[in-house]
Design an enzyme around this catalytic site. Structure first.
Site, PDB file in Angstrom:
ATOM      1  N   ASN A  47       0.843  -1.193   0.000  1.00  0.00           N
ATOM      2  CA  ASN A  47       0.000   0.000   0.000  1.00  0.00           C
ATOM      3  C   ASN A  47       0.879   1.245   0.000  1.00  0.00           C
ATOM      4  OD1 ASN A  47       0.541  -0.963   2.671  1.00  0.00           O
ATOM      5  ND2 ASN A  47      -1.064   0.323   3.526  1.00  0.00           N
ATOM      6  N   GLU A  49       0.297   5.217   0.608  1.00  0.00           N
ATOM      7  CA  GLU A  49      -0.684   6.212   1.087  1.00  0.00           C
ATOM      8  C   GLU A  49      -0.335   7.613   0.611  1.00  0.00           C
ATOM      9  OE1 GLU A  49      -1.085   5.544   5.325  1.00  0.00           O
ATOM     10  OE2 GLU A  49      -2.294   3.749   4.927  1.00  0.00           O
ATOM     11  N   CYS A  58      -3.982   0.456  -2.575  1.00  0.00           N
ATOM     12  CA  CYS A  58      -3.802  -0.747  -1.752  1.00  0.00           C
ATOM     13  C   CYS A  58      -2.719  -1.648  -2.331  1.00  0.00           C
ATOM     14  CB  CYS A  58      -5.102  -1.556  -1.709  1.00  0.00           C
ATOM     15  SG  CYS A  58      -6.448  -0.774  -0.819  1.00  0.00           S
ATOM     16  N   GLU A  60      -2.863  -4.792  -3.012  1.00  0.00           N
ATOM     17  CA  GLU A  60      -3.368  -5.715  -4.037  1.00  0.00           C
ATOM     18  C   GLU A  60      -3.381  -5.054  -5.406  1.00  0.00           C
ATOM     19  OE1 GLU A  60      -4.610  -4.975  -1.093  1.00  0.00           O
ATOM     20  OE2 GLU A  60      -5.784  -6.611  -0.232  1.00  0.00           O
ATOM     21  N   CYS A  93     -10.143  -5.005   0.122  1.00  0.00           N
ATOM     22  CA  CYS A  93     -11.242  -4.019   0.073  1.00  0.00           C
ATOM     23  C   CYS A  93     -12.081  -4.222  -1.184  1.00  0.00           C
ATOM     24  CB  CYS A  93     -10.697  -2.596   0.146  1.00  0.00           C
ATOM     25  SG  CYS A  93     -10.141  -1.926  -1.440  1.00  0.00           S
ATOM     26  N   CYS A  96     -10.394  -3.309  -4.575  1.00  0.00           N
ATOM     27  CA  CYS A  96      -9.421  -4.324  -5.023  1.00  0.00           C
ATOM     28  C   CYS A  96     -10.128  -5.579  -5.530  1.00  0.00           C
ATOM     29  CB  CYS A  96      -8.445  -4.654  -3.904  1.00  0.00           C
ATOM     30  SG  CYS A  96      -7.281  -3.306  -3.593  1.00  0.00           S
TER      31      CYS A  96
HETATM   32  N1  THU Z   1      -5.114  -1.675   2.600  1.00  0.00           N
HETATM   33  C1  THU Z   1      -4.499  -2.490   1.697  1.00  0.00           C
HETATM   34  O1  THU Z   1      -3.439  -2.150   1.156  1.00  0.00           O
HETATM   35  N2  THU Z   1      -5.089  -3.683   1.416  1.00  0.00           N
HETATM   36  C2  THU Z   1      -6.170  -4.187   2.063  1.00  0.00           C
HETATM   37  O2  THU Z   1      -6.597  -5.284   1.774  1.00  0.00           O
HETATM   38  C3  THU Z   1      -6.831  -3.387   3.108  1.00  0.00           C
HETATM   39  C4  THU Z   1      -6.391  -1.975   3.195  1.00  0.00           C
HETATM   40  C5  THU Z   1      -4.434  -0.428   2.986  1.00  0.00           C
HETATM   41  C6  THU Z   1      -5.054   0.841   2.524  1.00  0.00           C
HETATM   42  C7  THU Z   1      -4.517   1.825   3.545  1.00  0.00           C
HETATM   43  O3  THU Z   1      -3.219   2.251   3.156  1.00  0.00           O
HETATM   44  C8  THU Z   1      -4.373   1.000   4.814  1.00  0.00           C
HETATM   45  O4  THU Z   1      -4.384  -0.363   4.393  1.00  0.00           O
HETATM   46  C9  THU Z   1      -5.482   1.215   5.829  1.00  0.00           C
HETATM   47  O5  THU Z   1      -6.722   1.063   5.245  1.00  0.00           O
END
Ligand code: THU
Length: 140
Positions: A47, A49, A58, A60, A93, A96
């Site tokens: 991920n 941000e 994310c 994925e 999520c 994804c």
């Molecule tokens: N996130 C992911 O990268 N994958 C997931 O399956 C769930 C959420 C990340 C997005 C964000 O940077 C952090 O987790 C919190 O939501």
């Protein structure tokens, strides 16, 4: 729970490395993903941000987009592994899931794991029943 033996050691190692590369200064929630292609090639994602929150990508989707950018074709992937430091393995999520549905075969296994070694196995279609897809775009 799926069998942890289905997740090859090199997939697990790659998922941990991908997670270590996560850029998550706002949530402090690091996620790693690995998309495995049919030749065993590993495509890592984490991920990433953003201070504006919305542009966050994310793990994925990072892995999926990276594999596509490297020239891989849709439905040509063997599995995805997702790792986070959670009590229960982390589910992807909704966004994804939609992207997975577009780019991966419906029966492709998705292994959700945590740092402690728990494994939950599912598939792309189980993650998004009744998905909107290219089928709905044409009337005939
Ligand atoms: N996130 C992911 O990268 N994958 C997931 O399956 C769930 C959420 C990340 C997005 C964000 O940077 C952090 O987790 C919190 O939501």
């Amino acid at each position: 729970m799926g069998m942890s033996s289905e997740v090859l050691p090199q997939w697990l190692q790659a998922a941990r490395i991908a997670r270590d590369n996560a850029y998550a200064p706002y949530s402090n929630f690091k996620v790693g993903a690995v998309l495995i292609d049919q030749k065993g090639g590993l495509h890592l994602g984490c991920n990433v941000e953003n201070a504006a929150y919305g542009p966050t990508n994310c793990a994925e989707r990072t892995a999926l987009f990276r594999a596509m950018a490297d020239g891989h074709k849709t439905n040509g992937f063997r599995a995805m592994v997702i790792i986070a430091d959670t009590d229960e393995p982390v589910p992807p999520c909704g966004t994804c899931r939609q992207v997975m549905y577009e780019l991966c075969a419906p029966n492709m296994p998705v292994y959700m794991i945590n740092l402690a070694g728990a494994v939950n196995k599912t598939t792309v279609k189980e993650l998004l029943p009744g998905a909107f897809s290219a089928k709905q775009l044409s009337k005939d």
